[in-house]
Design a protein around this motif. Sequence first.
Motif, PDB file in Angstrom:
ATOM      1  N   ARG A  84      55.053  67.067  58.816  1.00  0.00           N
ATOM      2  CA  ARG A  84      53.903  66.126  58.323  1.00  0.00           C
ATOM      3  C   ARG A  84      53.452  66.371  56.995  1.00  0.00           C
ATOM      4  O   ARG A  84      53.224  65.518  56.173  1.00  0.00           O
ATOM      5  N   ALA A  85      53.223  67.993  56.653  1.00  0.00           N
ATOM      6  CA  ALA A  85      52.884  68.205  55.209  1.00  0.00           C
ATOM      7  C   ALA A  85      54.042  67.822  54.325  1.00  0.00           C
ATOM      8  O   ALA A  85      53.492  67.257  53.035  1.00  0.00           O
ATOM      9  N   ILE A  86      55.154  67.697  54.656  1.00  0.00           N
ATOM     10  CA  ILE A  86      56.325  66.974  53.673  1.00  0.00           C
ATOM     11  C   ILE A  86      56.251  65.867  53.323  1.00  0.00           C
ATOM     12  O   ILE A  86      56.113  65.269  52.128  1.00  0.00           O
ATOM     13  N   ASP A  87      55.989  64.977  54.318  1.00  0.00           N
ATOM     14  CA  ASP A  87      55.659  63.584  54.054  1.00  0.00           C
ATOM     15  C   ASP A  87      54.358  63.071  53.497  1.00  0.00           C
ATOM     16  O   ASP A  87      54.491  62.422  52.481  1.00  0.00           O
ATOM     17  N   ILE A  88      53.555  64.069  53.619  1.00  0.00           N
ATOM     18  CA  ILE A  88      52.219  63.775  52.866  1.00  0.00           C
ATOM     19  C   ILE A  88      52.387  63.996  51.409  1.00  0.00           C
ATOM     20  O   ILE A  88      52.026  63.461  50.540  1.00  0.00           O
ATOM     21  N   ALA A  89      52.990  65.113  51.115  1.00  0.00           N
ATOM     22  CA  ALA A  89      53.371  65.690  49.772  1.00  0.00           C
ATOM     23  C   ALA A  89      54.258  64.637  48.951  1.00  0.00           C
ATOM     24  O   ALA A  89      53.996  64.333  47.795  1.00  0.00           O
ATOM     25  N   LEU A  90      55.237  64.066  49.805  1.00  0.00           N
ATOM     26  CA  LEU A  90      56.166  63.227  49.271  1.00  0.00           C
ATOM     27  C   LEU A  90      55.466  61.705  48.865  1.00  0.00           C
ATOM     28  O   LEU A  90      55.439  61.320  47.769  1.00  0.00           O
ATOM     29  N   ASP A  91      54.412  61.395  49.771  1.00  0.00           N
ATOM     30  CA  ASP A  91      53.731  60.169  49.399  1.00  0.00           C
ATOM     31  C   ASP A  91      52.635  60.276  48.325  1.00  0.00           C
ATOM     32  O   ASP A  91      52.602  59.351  47.468  1.00  0.00           O
ATOM     33  N   GLY A  92      52.428  61.640  48.090  1.00  0.00           N
ATOM     34  CA  GLY A  92      51.438  62.004  47.222  1.00  0.00           C
ATOM     35  C   GLY A  92      52.189  61.904  45.649  1.00  0.00           C
ATOM     36  O   GLY A  92      51.595  61.237  44.884  1.00  0.00           O
ATOM     37  N   ALA A  93      53.473  62.445  45.996  1.00  0.00           N
ATOM     38  CA  ALA A  93      54.236  62.373  44.591  1.00  0.00           C
ATOM     39  C   ALA A  93      54.429  60.862  44.342  1.00  0.00           C
ATOM     40  O   ALA A  93      54.567  60.527  43.022  1.00  0.00           O
ATOM     41  N   VAL A  94      54.702  59.961  44.930  1.00  0.00           N
ATOM     42  CA  VAL A  94      55.040  58.681  44.720  1.00  0.00           C
ATOM     43  C   VAL A  94      53.717  57.817  43.951  1.00  0.00           C
ATOM     44  O   VAL A  94      53.895  57.293  43.126  1.00  0.00           O
ATOM     45  N   SER A  95      52.664  58.408  44.605  1.00  0.00           N
ATOM     46  CA  SER A  95      51.346  57.858  43.910  1.00  0.00           C
ATOM     47  C   SER A  95      50.847  58.497  42.648  1.00  0.00           C
ATOM     48  O   SER A  95      50.014  57.809  41.695  1.00  0.00           O
ATOM     49  N   LEU A  96      51.739  59.441  41.812  1.00  0.00           N
ATOM     50  CA  LEU A  96      51.388  60.042  40.869  1.00  0.00           C
ATOM     51  C   LEU A  96      52.270  59.407  39.679  1.00  0.00           C
ATOM     52  O   LEU A  96      52.192  59.886  38.544  1.00  0.00           O
TER      53      LEU A  96
ATOM     54  N   ILE B  50      58.420  65.572  38.500  1.00  0.00           N
ATOM     55  CA  ILE B  50      57.414  65.974  39.525  1.00  0.00           C
ATOM     56  C   ILE B  50      58.387  66.733  40.531  1.00  0.00           C
ATOM     57  O   ILE B  50      59.502  66.672  40.748  1.00  0.00           O
ATOM     58  N   VAL B  51      57.764  68.223  40.717  1.00  0.00           N
ATOM     59  CA  VAL B  51      58.746  69.151  41.603  1.00  0.00           C
ATOM     60  C   VAL B  51      57.658  69.585  42.841  1.00  0.00           C
ATOM     61  O   VAL B  51      56.478  70.028  42.595  1.00  0.00           O
ATOM     62  N   LEU B  52      58.363  69.691  43.741  1.00  0.00           N
ATOM     63  CA  LEU B  52      57.664  70.159  45.283  1.00  0.00           C
ATOM     64  C   LEU B  52      58.022  71.481  45.063  1.00  0.00           C
ATOM     65  O   LEU B  52      59.308  71.732  45.097  1.00  0.00           O
ATOM     66  N   LEU B  53      57.189  72.424  45.429  1.00  0.00           N
ATOM     67  CA  LEU B  53      57.422  73.956  45.326  1.00  0.00           C
ATOM     68  C   LEU B  53      57.170  74.583  46.971  1.00  0.00           C
ATOM     69  O   LEU B  53      56.221  74.890  47.067  1.00  0.00           O
ATOM     70  N   PRO B  54      58.298  74.688  47.597  1.00  0.00           N
ATOM     71  CA  PRO B  54      58.121  75.372  48.973  1.00  0.00           C
ATOM     72  C   PRO B  54      58.480  76.875  48.437  1.00  0.00           C
ATOM     73  O   PRO B  54      59.165  77.310  47.426  1.00  0.00           O
ATOM     74  N   GLY B  55      57.960  77.762  49.334  1.00  0.00           N
ATOM     75  CA  GLY B  55      58.285  79.106  49.234  1.00  0.00           C
ATOM     76  C   GLY B  55      59.752  79.672  49.359  1.00  0.00           C
ATOM     77  O   GLY B  55      60.641  80.088  48.771  1.00  0.00           O
TER      78      GLY B  55
ATOM     79  N   LEU C 253      47.086  63.768  47.289  1.00  0.00           N
ATOM     80  CA  LEU C 253      47.383  64.211  48.740  1.00  0.00           C
ATOM     81  C   LEU C 253      46.510  63.796  49.566  1.00  0.00           C
ATOM     82  O   LEU C 253      46.831  63.472  50.624  1.00  0.00           O
ATOM     83  N   VAL C 254      45.371  63.699  49.245  1.00  0.00           N
ATOM     84  CA  VAL C 254      44.184  63.426  50.440  1.00  0.00           C
ATOM     85  C   VAL C 254      44.459  62.076  50.790  1.00  0.00           C
ATOM     86  O   VAL C 254      44.234  61.766  51.865  1.00  0.00           O
ATOM     87  N   ASN C 255      44.627  61.326  49.567  1.00  0.00           N
ATOM     88  CA  ASN C 255      44.705  59.799  49.932  1.00  0.00           C
ATOM     89  C   ASN C 255      46.020  59.574  50.586  1.00  0.00           C
ATOM     90  O   ASN C 255      46.043  58.679  51.442  1.00  0.00           O
ATOM     91  N   ALA C 256      46.999  60.280  50.349  1.00  0.00           N
ATOM     92  CA  ALA C 256      48.143  60.170  51.458  1.00  0.00           C
ATOM     93  C   ALA C 256      48.174  60.537  52.608  1.00  0.00           C
ATOM     94  O   ALA C 256      48.532  59.685  53.699  1.00  0.00           O
ATOM     95  N   ALA C 257      47.276  61.577  52.987  1.00  0.00           N
ATOM     96  CA  ALA C 257      47.261  61.800  54.327  1.00  0.00           C
ATOM     97  C   ALA C 257      46.318  60.860  55.102  1.00  0.00           C
ATOM     98  O   ALA C 257      46.547  60.291  56.200  1.00  0.00           O
ATOM     99  N   GLU C 258      45.154  60.394  54.112  1.00  0.00           N
ATOM    100  CA  GLU C 258      44.344  59.300  54.780  1.00  0.00           C
ATOM    101  C   GLU C 258      45.075  57.867  55.127  1.00  0.00           C
ATOM    102  O   GLU C 258      44.926  57.236  56.383  1.00  0.00           O
TER     103      GLU C 258
ATOM    104  N   ARG D  83      49.717  69.398  35.707  1.00  0.00           N
ATOM    105  CA  ARG D  83      49.204  69.134  36.815  1.00  0.00           C
ATOM    106  C   ARG D  83      49.651  69.754  38.052  1.00  0.00           C
ATOM    107  O   ARG D  83      51.000  70.175  38.087  1.00  0.00           O
ATOM    108  N   ALA D  84      48.968  70.140  39.003  1.00  0.00           N
ATOM    109  CA  ALA D  84      49.271  70.975  40.113  1.00  0.00           C
ATOM    110  C   ALA D  84      48.335  70.780  41.246  1.00  0.00           C
ATOM    111  O   ALA D  84      47.353  70.467  41.079  1.00  0.00           O
ATOM    112  N   GLY D  85      49.044  70.782  42.590  1.00  0.00           N
ATOM    113  CA  GLY D  85      48.261  70.820  43.574  1.00  0.00           C
ATOM    114  C   GLY D  85      48.892  71.548  44.775  1.00  0.00           C
ATOM    115  O   GLY D  85      50.240  71.926  44.680  1.00  0.00           O
ATOM    116  N   ALA D  86      48.352  71.676  45.906  1.00  0.00           N
ATOM    117  CA  ALA D  86      49.015  72.413  47.147  1.00  0.00           C
ATOM    118  C   ALA D  86      48.548  71.824  48.269  1.00  0.00           C
ATOM    119  O   ALA D  86      47.286  71.409  48.712  1.00  0.00           O
ATOM    120  N   ILE D  87      49.465  71.749  49.228  1.00  0.00           N
ATOM    121  CA  ILE D  87      49.504  71.397  50.807  1.00  0.00           C
ATOM    122  C   ILE D  87      50.209  72.367  51.496  1.00  0.00           C
ATOM    123  O   ILE D  87      51.129  72.498  51.275  1.00  0.00           O
TER     124      ILE D  87
END
Length: 242
Positions: free
Chosen positions: A230-242, A17-22, A136-141, A194-198
């Motif tokens: 906030r977005a970083i934490d949501i993204a990381l939580d989302g990564a854990v769920s995958l 799993i890779v997180l992609l900031p610019g 990502l949506v579930n992690a935010a919720e 698989r890919a997503g974006a926040i």
Amino acid sequence: MAKQPHLLVEPGDLHDIVLLPGDPDRVDRIAGHCEDGELITHNREYKIINATYEGTDVTICSTGVGCPSAAVAIEELANVGVETFIRVGTIGGLQADIEVGDVIVATGAAKDEGTTRRYEADTVPAVPDFDVLSGLVNAAESREEPVHVGPIASDDAFYAETDEYVDAWEAAGLLGVEMEAAAVFSLARRKGLRAGAICTVDGNLVAGAQKGETEDNEELPEKAKNNVARAIDIALDGAVSL
């Protein structure tokens, strides 16, 4: 080809799993939310760190600005075995009710860029993987963090975003515009990955607030800087769920 020519990595160097900031500097910021950060490579716009978050191994890799450099990253990351990509970036708002510092989870990206046209027709949609989007949506919720969920645009020409473009994007109901998601979504889909974006909102084009228009001449307004976390934490939580 074993070692990739731009990322300078080989199979086995990175996690699934890779997180992609610019921004390469944001690689370090994301790693600061994790444990056991280890710099793997830093070449050109591509900085890569391996780390662990709540027991899940992740890689963080910057893509630089725009779909061409993002496509290089996706191609080479896929070549060494990466399976899931989560863009963690910034975005300009396109609806009046979207404020600086808000967070957007993308359900698709309009292909107002040229890179994906070298791969496929404009009529082929650039959409995220459902599991990543849902994660990502579930992690935010779960964090009780409000996010906007909907389609965005990916554009090549930051300084050519005219009033006509902005009006058309707003009328189409797009939530924001950034510069990488269409390539990330399209290449991942084509490769069966698989890919997503926040993304955190750093300005609002409808309101006439461009990125970088701050009192201290910083790239991001203070509220956006604070809410990137906030977005970083949501993204990381989302990564854990995958």
